[in-house]
Design an enzyme around this catalytic site. Sequence first.
Site, PDB file in Angstrom:
ATOM      1  N   CYS A   2       0.900  -1.293  -0.050  1.00 60.13           N
ATOM      2  CA  CYS A   2      -0.176   0.031   0.130  1.00 60.13           C
ATOM      3  C   CYS A   2       0.906   1.270  -0.032  1.00 60.13           C
ATOM      4  CB  CYS A   2      -0.844  -0.040   1.264  1.00 60.13           C
ATOM      5  SG  CYS A   2      -1.695  -1.255   1.411  1.00 60.13           S
ATOM      6  N   ARG A  27       5.107   0.489  -5.502  1.00 64.07           N
ATOM      7  CA  ARG A  27       5.034  -0.328  -4.535  1.00 64.07           C
ATOM      8  C   ARG A  27       4.326  -1.399  -4.782  1.00 64.07           C
ATOM      9  NH1 ARG A  27       6.728   1.911   0.196  1.00 64.07           N
ATOM     10  NH2 ARG A  27       5.025   0.907   1.593  1.00 64.07           N
ATOM     11  N   TRP A  75      -3.026  -2.499  -1.614  1.00 62.92           N
ATOM     12  CA  TRP A  75      -2.374  -3.912  -2.137  1.00 62.92           C
ATOM     13  C   TRP A  75      -3.029  -4.820  -1.277  1.00 62.92           C
ATOM     14  CZ3 TRP A  75       0.338  -8.127  -0.281  1.00 62.92           C
ATOM     15  CH2 TRP A  75       0.737  -8.832  -1.330  1.00 62.92           C
ATOM     16  N   ASN A  99      -2.137   1.602   6.037  1.00 64.48           N
ATOM     17  CA  ASN A  99      -1.022   0.671   5.353  1.00 64.48           C
ATOM     18  C   ASN A  99      -0.625  -0.270   6.281  1.00 64.48           C
ATOM     19  OD1 ASN A  99       0.848  -0.775   3.960  1.00 64.48           O
ATOM     20  ND2 ASN A  99       1.940   0.906   3.829  1.00 64.48           N
ATOM     21  N   GLY A 100      -0.616  -1.590   6.173  1.00 62.59           N
ATOM     22  CA  GLY A 100       0.017  -2.348   7.045  1.00 62.59           C
ATOM     23  C   GLY A 100      -1.305  -3.484   7.671  1.00 62.59           C
ATOM     24  N   GLU A 479      26.512 -16.491  -4.431  1.00 63.98           N
ATOM     25  CA  GLU A 479      26.013 -15.219  -4.626  1.00 63.98           C
ATOM     26  C   GLU A 479      26.762 -13.985  -4.100  1.00 63.98           C
ATOM     27  OE1 GLU A 479      23.641 -13.978  -6.150  1.00 63.98           O
ATOM     28  OE2 GLU A 479      23.133 -12.194  -5.139  1.00 63.98           O
ATOM     29  N   LYS A 483      28.056 -11.130  -6.932  1.00 63.92           N
ATOM     30  CA  LYS A 483      27.968  -9.762  -6.358  1.00 63.92           C
ATOM     31  C   LYS A 483      29.213  -9.064  -6.678  1.00 63.92           C
ATOM     32  CE  LYS A 483      24.750  -9.337  -6.531  1.00 63.92           C
ATOM     33  NZ  LYS A 483      23.513 -10.232  -6.622  1.00 63.92           N
ATOM     34  N   GLU A 486      30.257  -8.920 -10.564  1.00 63.18           N
ATOM     35  CA  GLU A 486      29.531  -7.942 -11.340  1.00 63.18           C
ATOM     36  C   GLU A 486      29.918  -6.573 -11.217  1.00 63.18           C
ATOM     37  OE1 GLU A 486      24.772  -9.050 -11.350  1.00 63.18           O
ATOM     38  OE2 GLU A 486      25.588  -9.241  -9.287  1.00 63.18           O
ATOM     39  N   HIS A 502      39.670 -30.733  -4.496  1.00 62.42           N
ATOM     40  CA  HIS A 502      39.495 -31.540  -5.517  1.00 62.42           C
ATOM     41  C   HIS A 502      39.783 -30.694  -6.685  1.00 62.42           C
ATOM     42  CE1 HIS A 502      37.744 -34.408  -3.400  1.00 62.42           C
ATOM     43  NE2 HIS A 502      36.921 -33.713  -2.648  1.00 62.42           N
ATOM     44  N   LYS A 598      19.072  -5.026 -16.079  1.00 61.95           N
ATOM     45  CA  LYS A 598      18.368  -5.396 -14.920  1.00 61.95           C
ATOM     46  C   LYS A 598      17.286  -6.494 -15.245  1.00 61.95           C
ATOM     47  CE  LYS A 598      17.199  -4.958 -10.749  1.00 61.95           C
ATOM     48  NZ  LYS A 598      17.962  -5.652  -9.918  1.00 61.95           N
TER      49      LYS A 598
HETATM   50  C1  F6R Z   1      22.479 -10.558 -10.230  1.00 63.34           C
HETATM   51  C2  F6R Z   1      21.136 -10.412 -11.017  1.00 63.34           C
HETATM   52  C3  F6R Z   1      20.895 -11.424 -12.126  1.00 63.34           C
HETATM   53  C4  F6R Z   1      19.287 -11.780 -11.757  1.00 63.34           C
HETATM   54  C5  F6R Z   1      19.299 -12.896 -13.111  1.00 63.34           C
HETATM   55  C6  F6R Z   1      17.573 -13.188 -13.218  1.00 63.34           C
HETATM   56  O1  F6R Z   1      22.642  -9.623  -9.335  1.00 63.34           O
HETATM   57  O2  F6R Z   1      20.590  -9.672 -10.701  1.00 63.34           O
HETATM   58  O3  F6R Z   1      21.991 -12.424 -12.115  1.00 63.34           O
HETATM   59  O4  F6R Z   1      19.331 -12.486 -10.921  1.00 63.34           O
HETATM   60  O5  F6R Z   1      19.436 -12.029 -14.220  1.00 63.34           O
HETATM   61  O6  F6R Z   1      16.772 -12.167 -12.984  1.00 63.34           O
HETATM   62  P1  F6R Z   1      15.301 -12.218 -12.483  1.00 63.34           P
HETATM   63  O7  F6R Z   1      15.397 -12.613 -10.979  1.00 63.34           O
HETATM   64  O8  F6R Z   1      14.595 -10.987 -12.815  1.00 63.34           O
HETATM   65  O9  F6R Z   1      14.763 -13.537 -13.391  1.00 63.34           O
END
Ligand code: F6R
Length: 603
Positions: A2, A27, A75, A99-100, A479, A483, A486, A502, A598
Site C-alpha cells: 500500500c 510499490r 495492495w 497501510n499494514g 551469490e 555480487k 558483477e 578436488h 536489469k
Molecule cells: C545479479 C542479477 C541477475 C538476475 C538474473 C535473473 O545481481 O540480478 O543475475 O538475478 O538476471 O533475473 P530475474 O530474477 O529477474 O529473473
Amino acid sequence: MCGIVGYIGKKEKKTFLLNGLKELEYRGYDSAGIAVLHQNEINYFKAAGKLENLVNKTKDFSSNGFGLGIAHTRWATHGKPTEINAHPHWGAFSLVIHNGIIENYMEIKKELQEDGVEFVSQTDTEIIVHLFEKFIALDFEPHVAFEKTIQSLHGAYAILLISKVAPDTIFFAKNAVPLILGRNSESELFFGSSDAPLIGFAQEVSYLEDGTYGWASEKEIALFHHDEKIKPNFKPLNSSKIYAQKDGYRFFMEKEIYEQSSVVSETLMGRIKDDVVFLEELKDYDFNTIDEIKICACGTSYHAALTASYLIERLAKIRCSVEIASEFRYKEPLLDTKTLFLVISQSGETADTLEALKMAKKAGLKTLSVCNVDNSSIVRVSDATILTRAGIEKGVASTKAFATQVLTLWLLALYVAKAKNTLEEAHYEAEIKALRAIPTVLKVDERVHEKLHRLSKRYLHGHGFFFIGRDIFFPLALEGALKLKEISYLHAEGYPSGEMKHGPIALADSNLFTIALMPRTLLYEKTKSNVEELSARDATILAISPQEFELADDFIKTKVYTHPMCEFFEMMVITQLLALEVSIRLGNDVDMPRNLAKSVTVE
Ligand code: F6R
C-alpha cells in the site's frame, strides 16, 4: 504494497494526491482512492484496478482553497481487491487510510458489531474509523479519541484519518510501516509512504519513528512517542528526485542493502498468523500429492533457488531439484505431473525462466512462481505466485530482491512442512522465532560497514577470489562471488568448502583471496578444516564468523545466533557490502555495471 499520501494546504488537492499516488505506483497495488475535506464537506472517490480508473472518476472534481486530502493505493491483504475494500474507509463523519495489518481487528470488529456498527468492507482498516467515532460518541475530544483508538490497535500500521469534528487536522500514526511528514515555508504539510511524492513540494521531512502518533494542522504539529510528547526531527529534503530517491546513500545498491531490514518486514506481513505460516496463494495446492519440487531460475534467483532446495528437503521433506533455466530448456527434461514446478524471478520477465515455465505448463505440471513484479509475464503464466514485495530494485546487482526471495522460499518450506506435518512442534516454533528475527538481523551495523570499507583496499588486485561455504552457505558463497564480480569486474567464484581440495586448491597462494563463510550453527568444524587447508597453502583468508579464527588474515566478527538462517542473512549483508566497497574503490559505476541489464528478456 500500500501507499499513502496526505496534504494540508490551499493548493488543488486532487492533483497533488493523484500525482503522489503515481510516484508510489512502484510499490504495487490493486485499487486506489482519495478523500478531500474542504469547507466542512467530504468528497471521496475509489476505484479498483489501475490509477487511471481513479483519475477518470475524479476528472470533474476540484478542490481549491484551504482543505485536507488523503490518498491511498491498496495492495489487498484482508479482503479482495474490490472498490468497496479500497481505502479510504468511512464512518458517519470521518475517513481513514491505512497501510499494514491490524492483528487484533477481529476482536475489535466483534465488539463494534455488538454495539450495532455495520461494516461494509472486509478489511481490517475499517475498524479504525468506527472505533474513532465510537470514542467521539462517548464525548471524548477528537485528539483523545484518536489517541485511544491508536492505543487499542496491535500490529503494523501507517494511518491517516480525517474527520468533520476537526476539519483542519490530519490525525496520523506510525508503527513498523513507513510514514514521512513534510512541510514547507508556505505552511503546507505533506504525508507520504516514502519521499517520492514529497519531492519538489516539501522542503523538510521527518521520518516518523515506530510507536509515534499525533495530529497536524496549519497551526500545530503535535507528535507523541507512546505517551510522551516529542519534537519532530525535520531534515532538509533534497529537491533532486534522483538524490532523494537514494535517501542520501551514494548508490541505489547501498540504499537497497540498508533497506533490506524494513523490506523483509513487508515480505513477512500477514504471512505468519498465530505463529503459523499462512500463504493464501497456496490454498489450492495439495502438497501431499506432490512428489518433488523442481525449481528453475537464473543468476541471483538461481542462488535463492539453491538455498531453498536445502530448506525444502530439510523442513518439508520433499525432494527438491534446481536447474538453471537456460540449461533446463534444451536438455529434453523428463517431467512428471506429480512435480511442482517453481520458478523464481525478480523481474518476472527473464526469457529463459519464462520459457522453462511455459514448457512445464505444457507438460501438465502444476506451476508456482516467486516473483517481485506483479502482473509480469511470469506471474501471468504461472498458476499462482507468491510475491516477494521487495519494491522496485534499481541497482542492477540484486540485493534486496535476493533477501526477499530467500525469505519467501523459507516461508514456503515452512508452509509445506505444516501441510505435511513433517516437523516437531518445538522445531516449527524455533523456525517461526527465527523468521521473526530476520528484520532485526538485517539491520546494517555501521561499524561493520566501516570496517569493510577499510579492509576493501586490500582486495583490489590478486588473481581471484574464492567465496566458500557449506550447506546453505554454499549458495550464499555463489551469490557473494556473483555480487563481487558483477560490480568490481574482478574474477570471483563461489565454491563448496569441501570441494576446494578436488582441484581449485592448486590456485592457492598469497594472491588468492578466500572469503570464508564460517557459521557457528552449521558444520563449523568441517568448514574450518577446509579453510585451514587453504591457509596452509598461503591463501589470504578473510573469515566471516562469530568464532575467532586465528589463521584469518582479516576477520569480520558476526553475532552469535542459534539459527543458521540468522547467520545466513547477516553474512549476506557482509558480502554485499564488501562487493560495494571494492567496486567504489575501483571507481566503477556500482548501480549500472558494464555489460549488464536489469531485466534479461533475451535468451
Ligand atoms: C545479479 C542479477 C541477475 C538476475 C538474473 C535473473 O545481481 O540480478 O543475475 O538475478 O538476471 O533475473 P530475474 O530474477 O529477474 O529473473
